[in-house]
Enzyme design. Sequence first.
Site, PDB file in Angstrom:
ATOM      1  N   HIS A  84       0.819  -1.156   0.209  1.00  0.00           N
ATOM      2  CA  HIS A  84      -0.113   0.168  -0.117  1.00  0.00           C
ATOM      3  C   HIS A  84       0.820   1.350  -0.021  1.00  0.00           C
ATOM      4  O   HIS A  84       0.168   2.307  -0.305  1.00  0.00           O
ATOM      5  CB  HIS A  84      -1.234   0.113   1.131  1.00  0.00           C
ATOM      6  N   ASP A 221       1.186  -7.564   2.341  1.00  0.00           N
ATOM      7  CA  ASP A 221       1.231  -6.416   2.106  1.00  0.00           C
ATOM      8  C   ASP A 221       2.871  -5.669   1.884  1.00  0.00           C
ATOM      9  O   ASP A 221       3.203  -5.332   2.832  1.00  0.00           O
ATOM     10  CB  ASP A 221       0.513  -5.518   3.255  1.00  0.00           C
ATOM     11  N   SER A 626       3.947   2.317   8.523  1.00  0.00           N
ATOM     12  CA  SER A 626       3.933   1.318   7.633  1.00  0.00           C
ATOM     13  C   SER A 626       4.948   1.022   6.824  1.00  0.00           C
ATOM     14  O   SER A 626       5.681   2.179   6.399  1.00  0.00           O
ATOM     15  CB  SER A 626       2.551   1.850   6.523  1.00  0.00           C
TER      16      SER A 626
HETATM   17  N1  ARG Z   1      -4.630   0.678   7.364  1.00  0.00           N
HETATM   18  C1  ARG Z   1      -3.314   0.773   6.868  1.00  0.00           C
HETATM   19  C2  ARG Z   1      -2.949   1.943   6.952  1.00  0.00           C
HETATM   20  O1  ARG Z   1      -3.419   2.670   7.745  1.00  0.00           O
HETATM   21  C3  ARG Z   1      -3.379   0.099   5.613  1.00  0.00           C
HETATM   22  C4  ARG Z   1      -4.166   0.867   4.452  1.00  0.00           C
HETATM   23  C5  ARG Z   1      -3.996   0.253   3.090  1.00  0.00           C
HETATM   24  N2  ARG Z   1      -5.078  -0.627   2.866  1.00  0.00           N
HETATM   25  C6  ARG Z   1      -6.293  -0.630   2.352  1.00  0.00           C
HETATM   26  N3  ARG Z   1      -7.003  -1.654   2.316  1.00  0.00           N
HETATM   27  N4  ARG Z   1      -6.745   0.471   2.320  1.00  0.00           N
HETATM   28  O2  ARG Z   1      -2.201   2.661   6.124  1.00  0.00           O
HETATM   29  N1  ASP Z   2      -1.183   1.324   7.961  1.00  0.00           N
HETATM   30  C1  ASP Z   2      -0.692   2.527   8.692  1.00  0.00           C
HETATM   31  C2  ASP Z   2       0.347   3.077   7.701  1.00  0.00           C
HETATM   32  O1  ASP Z   2       0.005   3.264   6.557  1.00  0.00           O
HETATM   33  C3  ASP Z   2       0.165   2.196   9.533  1.00  0.00           C
HETATM   34  C4  ASP Z   2      -0.967   2.224  11.030  1.00  0.00           C
HETATM   35  O2  ASP Z   2      -1.593   3.138  11.054  1.00  0.00           O
HETATM   36  O3  ASP Z   2      -0.843   1.499  11.920  1.00  0.00           O
HETATM   37  O4  ASP Z   2       1.293   3.576   8.196  1.00  0.00           O
END
Ligand code: ARG
Ligand code: ASP
Length: 691
Positions: A84, A221, A626
Amino acid sequence: MKKILVAVLFLFTIVPFAKADEGMWLPLLIGQRIGDMQAKGCRLTAEDIYSVNQASLKDAVVLFGGGCTGELVSNEGLLFTNHHCGYSYIQKHSSVEHDYLKDGFWAMNRSQELPNKGLTVSFLDRMEDVTEQVLKGYNASMTEKQRDSVIRVNSKELIKKAVEGGKGLKANVEALYYGNQFFLFVFRVFTDVRLVGAPPSSIGKFGGDTDNWMWPRHTGDFSIFRIYADKDNNPASYSEDNVPYTPKKFFKISRAGVKEGDFTFVYGCPGSTKEYVVSDDVEYVALVSDPEKIALRTARLDIMKKYMAQSQKVRIQYSSKAANVSNAWKKWQGESKGILKMKTIEKKKEYEKRFKEWAKGTEYDKVVEQLEALYKAKKPYNYAYEYYSETIRTIELLQLAYRVKSLFQLKDPKGAKALAETFFKDYYQPIDMECFVASVKAFDSKMTDEFKPEFFKEKMKEFGSAEEYCNYLYNNSLFTDLNKILSLTEDDIQKMAEDPANQLYDAFNNWYQKSLRPVLLSINSEINLCYRKYMRGQMEFEKERQFYPDANLTLRVAYGNVKGYSPADAIYYDPVSTLKGIMEKDNPDIFDYNIPQKLRDIYAEGGHEKQPVCFIATNHTTGGNSGSPVLNAEGNLIGINFDRVWEGTMSDIVYDPEVCRNISLDIRYLLFNIEQIGGAGYLFNEMVFVD
Ligand code: ARG
Ligand code: ASP
């Protein structure tokens, strides 16, 4: 002043051992935590983690782009981050013919690696406490404005000196603890960063937005890049002559795996947290801001999803946009719920009561009361600002109109046209029109008259409904038509300004600049000033508590253990997920769970049931972490951080050791994918495995 400074610095240095695993610590000061880390299983020294005299682990960690972390894993500039984090770059190389998002991408040799315009990777050269230098010339009789100006001038000087004579050097001075302390960060920034590999989204984004922020998780990921440098190993812009960068340090990889209780730490760039704010702030977040923004985004997401389900082309066009909208949308749901469950508002209120009592007769007297008054004054403005940001400001056509016009004004017609071409590659007007209607309706119904731009009120009166206004605007704006934009010249600036899209954009922007922004800026600066005091006050009030600075995208270390959790009565989640779980979720009819046939075939061969995929631990992380390396007690790479569990997303405001967990990709699943799915096992030759 000097006295206060000494007292403050002293406070920052007495740090009793942590009870739980809360905290994002500055690597430079890791010596203060290393005892606790070692007691919990770590076998490294502070110098192994951070050193300016010798290569240390920090030299293998980078800020990837503007908001992720990455890590070096070979002597030839090979870098891991999340899928991502690489997503928008992978998308830019994708089309219906070469759909790297869908099918994955694997360079089979160096010449196939794909350059990425605009992508940077920053190594931290060093960090330094510069509080004294930054505040040189300041005295307590100065106003806040004067103080800011002292800070600005001194910082500029420090930055200038820091970047002298080095190629690709960049420096910042960052305020920590609300401006009680200042650190200089010096980076080396590389700009030739090429895509080496990415799994298909059905692996790299497996579970999609359905599983996002959730455990059990089965997302692969990751994406792989390579940093290139000039012949002298210095940063250089893209050139065919560039060569793979030789880092000072890279992570060795451990395939030994993890089990419940193992020590782990995360080395990365957490973006933003606010652990020390007053209850009024938390109350606004949990009861107003989060719920309202969630509702607005639900409406937009529903519109996008409807059209994405109807067309493969629209799905590609809007996948990145929808993921962006959905990400915070889901996080806010966990955050507000977590805050309420933790009773953070009540607990903070109770704390503030005790603080107020204690503060009587000290310099901290009435600081909480001042904050309360300031938040009260800020609320309607903040509310209007957030509403505007989540509605009118999200309309794609208005953004395009404004940016094209601005580029023409800057005498960059070429840039304007390039921008328009990129824009239309990923634009589907029916989505934008429906979002326009939803946004305009929401803004119109929620805002009181005094918080609406005059122009907007007139238009709503003139057209009678959001739908009518929408039809008029999209039928009459030249910006809906790429050819019309491409034929614009600098003589057309007036015409662009009078376009209905720009009229609406400008009306809102002027209203924001005139009626909201100045008020918010002035209140925020007063709030910040109070927090500087309140922060110091809290540190004196709770001498025993360990304080770490709120995250601000500077490099930090968080540590904890691999650990399951219980999200609700009678449920316990194990800390490790496996390929078996992917097979259980696999469903060709559900987009988010439709895995590549190749993975099904490999699984059918047998012997892969126990292949680990992800694991969770108690490391305190946030957005920006991330892509961070997840390391074992010896500092070897065991995973890549990519998320947190939904039940623990309030950790940006309050950390609950019971349920706050970071989610990591198990490095062995990454290796499995490189070899079995990508057929790119040749990459192993440059990695170093420790087992
Ligand atoms: N929750 C994670 C973060 O805040 C991954 C986000 C990307 N994935 C998604 N399905 N939108 O960045
Ligand atoms: N998914 C998040 C990021 O992109 C990480 C988090 O918020 O825990 O940095």
